[in-house]
Design a protein around this motif. Structure first.
Motif, PDB file in Angstrom:
ATOM      1  N   ASP A  70      60.454 -33.568  74.352  1.00  0.00           N
ATOM      2  CA  ASP A  70      59.725 -32.388  74.532  1.00  0.00           C
ATOM      3  C   ASP A  70      58.316 -32.579  73.760  1.00  0.00           C
ATOM      4  N   ASP A  71      58.546 -32.749  72.557  1.00  0.00           N
ATOM      5  CA  ASP A  71      57.294 -32.826  71.575  1.00  0.00           C
ATOM      6  C   ASP A  71      56.867 -34.313  71.181  1.00  0.00           C
ATOM      7  N   TYR A  72      57.576 -35.153  71.287  1.00  0.00           N
ATOM      8  CA  TYR A  72      57.259 -36.557  70.932  1.00  0.00           C
ATOM      9  C   TYR A  72      58.449 -37.304  71.555  1.00  0.00           C
ATOM     10  N   ARG A 132      59.814 -29.740  66.242  1.00  0.00           N
ATOM     11  CA  ARG A 132      59.456 -30.532  67.254  1.00  0.00           C
ATOM     12  C   ARG A 132      60.899 -31.159  68.015  1.00  0.00           C
TER      13      ARG A 132
END
Length: 156
Positions: free
Chosen positions: A154-156, A150
């Motif tokens: 973007d993902d967190y 991740r």
């Protein structure tokens, strides 16, 4: 000038060690202007975004180039040993270490960190990415098993 934050995922690890994603030829010249004499690249030369002749570009700038090609989906203990040996061989040298995104590099520095520096190395890595399954054993994080990689922002 002491830092180059316009370079992708630029991080300063110590007063003599900086890291980033893939610098351009112009950015390598800027890195040289900081007094860096050695470039260590953990990326693969044929990866999208890699410089066509980074070794030549670095040599033309009067720096030394060390290439430790790390397969992103299969980092090895030998890769890490080569990385640690390269750092140990340059104890008083200004070094810039990069790969394509600074994911490999930040994970290598996290694994390399001693106890008192481990939290800071994790924070640096976490500001770039959270390694998943392919990297779980490499960084010693069993919670990453079965997880995807991740990326911060973007993902967190």
């Amino acid at each position: 000038m002491t830092d180059l934050p316009h370079i992708l995922n630029w991080r300063r690890i110590t007063p003599r060690i900086t890291t980033s994603g893939q610098p351009s030829a112009r950015e390598l010249a800027e890195i040289r202007a900081l007094g860096v004499t050695h470039i260590i690249n953990l990326g693969i030369h044929n990866t999208e975004g890699a410089l066509p002749d980074e070794a030549g570009t670095v040599a033309d700038l009067g720096m030394t180039y060390v290439h430790i090609p790390v397969d992103f989906v299969a980092p090895t203990d030998q890769d890490f040993e080569d990385f640690a040996a390269a750092l140990a061989a340059l104890p008083d040298t200004k070094i810039h270490v990069h790969c394509i995104y600074n994911a490999r590099v930040s994970a290598f520095f996290y694994r390399h960190a001693q106890d008192d520096a481990r939290a800071a190395a994790f924070d640096t890595m976490d500001s770039i990415w959270r390694p998943g399954d392919d990297w779980a054993d490499f960084i010693g994080d069993p919670k990453a098993k079965g997880q995807p990689n991740r990326y911060a922002g973007d993902d967190y």
